[in-house]
Motif scaffolding. Sequence first.
Motif, short mmCIF file in Angstrom:
data_model
loop_
_atom_site.label_atom_id
_atom_site.label_comp_id
_atom_site.label_asym_id
_atom_site.label_seq_id
_atom_site.Cartn_x
_atom_site.Cartn_y
_atom_site.Cartn_z
N GLU A 1 23.12 34.73 -83.64
CA GLU A 1 21.76 34.18 -83.62
C GLU A 1 20.94 34.72 -82.45
N ILE A 2 19.64 34.76 -82.68
CA ILE A 2 18.68 35.19 -81.68
C ILE A 2 18.03 33.95 -81.07
N ALA A 3 17.93 33.94 -79.75
CA ALA A 3 17.35 32.80 -79.05
C ALA A 3 15.84 32.94 -78.88
N GLU A 4 15.39 34.13 -78.50
CA GLU A 4 13.96 34.36 -78.29
C GLU A 4 13.70 35.86 -78.28
N PHE A 5 12.42 36.24 -78.41
CA PHE A 5 12.10 37.67 -78.46
C PHE A 5 10.74 37.95 -77.84
N ASP A 6 10.51 39.22 -77.51
CA ASP A 6 9.22 39.72 -77.04
C ASP A 6 8.96 41.05 -77.74
N VAL A 7 7.70 41.33 -78.03
CA VAL A 7 7.33 42.54 -78.76
C VAL A 7 6.73 43.56 -77.80
N ASP A 8 7.34 44.75 -77.76
CA ASP A 8 6.78 45.90 -77.06
C ASP A 8 5.80 46.56 -78.03
N GLN A 9 4.53 46.19 -77.93
CA GLN A 9 3.52 46.64 -78.88
C GLN A 9 3.35 48.16 -78.86
N ALA A 10 3.41 48.76 -77.68
CA ALA A 10 3.14 50.19 -77.57
C ALA A 10 4.21 51.05 -78.23
N ARG A 11 5.46 50.60 -78.17
CA ARG A 11 6.56 51.41 -78.69
C ARG A 11 7.13 50.89 -80.01
N GLN B 1 8.80 48.13 -80.67
CA GLN B 1 10.15 47.61 -80.53
C GLN B 1 10.13 46.12 -80.23
N ILE B 2 11.22 45.45 -80.59
CA ILE B 2 11.38 44.04 -80.29
C ILE B 2 12.57 43.88 -79.36
N TYR B 3 12.34 43.27 -78.21
CA TYR B 3 13.42 42.91 -77.30
C TYR B 3 13.80 41.45 -77.58
N PHE B 4 15.09 41.19 -77.60
CA PHE B 4 15.50 39.81 -77.89
C PHE B 4 16.78 39.45 -77.17
N ILE B 5 17.01 38.15 -77.03
CA ILE B 5 18.25 37.60 -76.46
C ILE B 5 19.07 37.04 -77.60
N ALA B 6 20.36 37.35 -77.64
CA ALA B 6 21.19 36.90 -78.75
C ALA B 6 22.64 36.75 -78.32
N LEU C 1 29.74 33.84 -78.67
CA LEU C 1 28.93 32.62 -78.65
C LEU C 1 28.46 32.23 -77.25
N SER C 2 29.32 32.36 -76.26
CA SER C 2 28.97 31.87 -74.92
C SER C 2 28.03 32.79 -74.17
N ASP C 3 27.81 34.01 -74.67
CA ASP C 3 26.95 34.97 -73.97
C ASP C 3 25.50 34.90 -74.44
N ARG C 4 24.62 35.39 -73.59
CA ARG C 4 23.24 35.70 -73.95
C ARG C 4 22.95 37.09 -73.43
N GLN C 5 22.98 38.06 -74.33
CA GLN C 5 22.74 39.45 -73.96
C GLN C 5 21.33 39.86 -74.41
N ILE C 6 20.83 40.95 -73.79
CA ILE C 6 19.51 41.48 -74.12
C ILE C 6 19.69 42.68 -75.06
N ALA D 1 28.91 43.79 -69.96
CA ALA D 1 29.52 42.65 -69.30
C ALA D 1 29.07 41.34 -69.92
N ALA D 2 30.02 40.42 -70.05
CA ALA D 2 29.70 39.12 -70.62
C ALA D 2 28.90 38.28 -69.63
N GLY D 3 28.18 37.29 -70.15
CA GLY D 3 27.43 36.40 -69.30
C GLY D 3 26.11 36.00 -69.91
N THR D 4 25.24 35.43 -69.08
CA THR D 4 23.94 34.94 -69.52
C THR D 4 22.83 35.71 -68.82
N HIS D 5 21.92 36.28 -69.61
CA HIS D 5 20.75 37.00 -69.11
C HIS D 5 19.49 36.24 -69.53
N GLU D 6 18.57 36.08 -68.59
CA GLU D 6 17.26 35.48 -68.88
C GLU D 6 16.21 36.46 -68.38
N PRO D 7 15.69 37.31 -69.27
CA PRO D 7 14.82 38.41 -68.85
C PRO D 7 13.34 38.05 -68.77
#
Length: 753
Positions: free
Chosen positions: A391-401, A403-408, A413-418, A435-441
């Motif tokens: 599952e995806i938690a949240e996303f941001d749109v790179d309008q110029a390129r 692309q969609i960046y997202f956290i999932a 399950l325990s990770d949040r990668q970009i 590397a495993a872990g939680t990212h909040e970009p």
Amino acid sequence: MTSQAGVGFMTGSGVFRLATAVAALCVSSPVMAQDRPWPHAPIHGGADVAGTSLSIDDLYQPKSLIGTSPEGYSWSRDGSTVLFLWNDEGASFRDVWSYSPRTGKKVRLTFLGRDSKPEAEQKGIAQAVALGNGRVAFTMGGALHIVSADGAIAKVETDKQAIRKLIVSPDGRRLAFIAGNTADSRNRVTLGGVLWVRDVAATADKAATRVAGNDDPKIYIDDYHWSADGKAIAFQQSDDSAMPERDIYYYAKGGLQNNRVIRAFPGEETSKASVGLVDLASGKTQMFERPDPKHHIWGFGLSSDGKRMFVSGSDMQAKEHTIYVYDVASGARETFYQLREPKHLRPDWQVAWAPGDDGLIILTDRDGWLHLYHQRAAGEKPRQITSGEWEIAEFDVDQARGQIYFIANKSYLSDRQIYRVPVAGGAVQQVSGQAAGTHEPVYSPDFRHIADWYSNDATPAELYLIDTAKPAKVAQVTKSPQPGFYKQTWANIGYVEFPSHVDGMNLVARLSLPANYDPARKYPVIVGSVYSDAVRNQWGGRRAHPTWGLDQYFVAQGYIVLNVNVRGSWGQGRDHNQTQLHSYGETDINDLESGVRFLVEKGYADPRRVGLWGSSYGGLMTIMSLSKKPGVYAAGIAGAPATNVWHAYPAQMWIMGPHEGPDMPARYEAQSALYQAKGIEDPLMIIHGTRDPVVLYSDTIALAEGMIDREQMFELVTLPGGNHAWASDNLRQARFAFKKMAEFFDRNVKNRK
């Protein structure tokens, strides 16, 4: 506890993920965090001790052993600098710092925390934004300050209170903010919310211009966005006029106090929400009407050309997701997207304009998992961009390129990668490394860099900089833990999977073992703190509550700590979370019991020495577990327990169901610990603050009266003037409560005769 909407005691909205390195989990052997380190392996004092040698008082100090996490990331308009709030000495007051990705230089911009007193730390710096030319605006104690390039600080807008949510216009010329608009007879600010705009180049004595808002403090602006050209602002306004006010009386500081709040119960009038657009040149405001203003709003956004506005919302039960698109010129509304799911209970939707305003990017679980879709026109079938059993938690749109960046949680399950993926679809690329872990970009405006809040089970949070063109190029900006942190032995933390003993659903849990764990021993266990979204690979597991030290203390005393990803949580798809519908204190506590059964079956746990604890919704699960499952737990602790769902926030009806119907009141009573407590036989401790506006202390008293009438024994720890987040009010209170908990579990669990 708070829900995703910021109210109530429901299963929360935290999101989490799992890591590729542990894809082959073995249920009989936990996968340890030290097997997946990043950026460095955890430091352990040795396997001859269970864990830290520190007491609760030692673990919770004014200067934190684990340091003060960097927060409040904010990029300059040109992407050359990121601001953040941090204290490099572990004190709670965060000053403003800056970092340049080009030079690698970190600079402290304010020194207000150097000699700060506790009362100053209560105020704190809440937000900082770059104004250009070396100037920075920040809020502290609800007041607006500007730091000049030479370090001088000027307090501006001195006639305004509760200033918050600073956003600089896209052209960098103006600063917008929300401010409280009134105070009561005792000069206490009633938050309110009026939108103001101030010229960035204005002198300190030049006041901002009011652009939108109402004089009634119950009608307030709570969110807004600049238009792409900086000529208009779209905003969301809430109207609490019809909601009831309630007096919460309590004794503290030697006298009677009153915490008066605006607070609705299920079935009562709730807040009405609307979206508007103000043209800054003319001052004209246009409101975009919805069929039912009481329905929730989950997002809104103006197209880059300024011609269209979307509003993403749902009914009160969060069962029907609807996206309206408005023509700004005429105000005409069309239903762009709509999907009804009778069992839906988590409003994790997110919407944004696609590049070139070519329709909308929608995050929805319409295929059973939260994924990205692109819909170009109203009524068109959305095209799925991502898919899979993650599952995806949240996303941001790179309008110029494009692309969609997202956290999932694609990795585990325990990770949040970009990650990122082209809007057109294609391969998903992981940006945050392996590397495993939680990212909040927080992304720079040009998406060339990411300011990344990163933590894992062995590493407290730090700020890292990721170069999106070279994702492997990562720079660590902060080092927060104090030297003593690296001298301690900490818990071994990993993850286990097991089937539900009721329906076979796969469940995941976070397991904290003593560093000197002996497979030949059977250990006492503490399940908790129990909550939804409680399985996260980050230091302390849950950010919202400062229980990292308590968990480490328990492990060092020879306990195992278990956190189960109960139903209603994010990350395991619709089939996992929707079984929680109308099921507070039923499906969730079965999941907790499944975790206990697993530990007993695999030889980890002594079945006679298992304790359970949680706060708010976790308190509900604790009391329900003791009542419905006597003998499974030796004892339980319920903090601020949500015992009566009749007094929940109306948003909790996503799970509880509506307040009326042929199955009422039986349905609500079945989900309320107040009505189910007759079966409690095992020791129970209740901890509750008297001024709690979320879960009423009077509900705890009602539970206590019933238990006394039934001659059921329990212990009540009252925290005078304590709030709902009783462990976060102040250090003195947290230490007191945690020591009471430790003594109770030692007496009734660890040393049980």
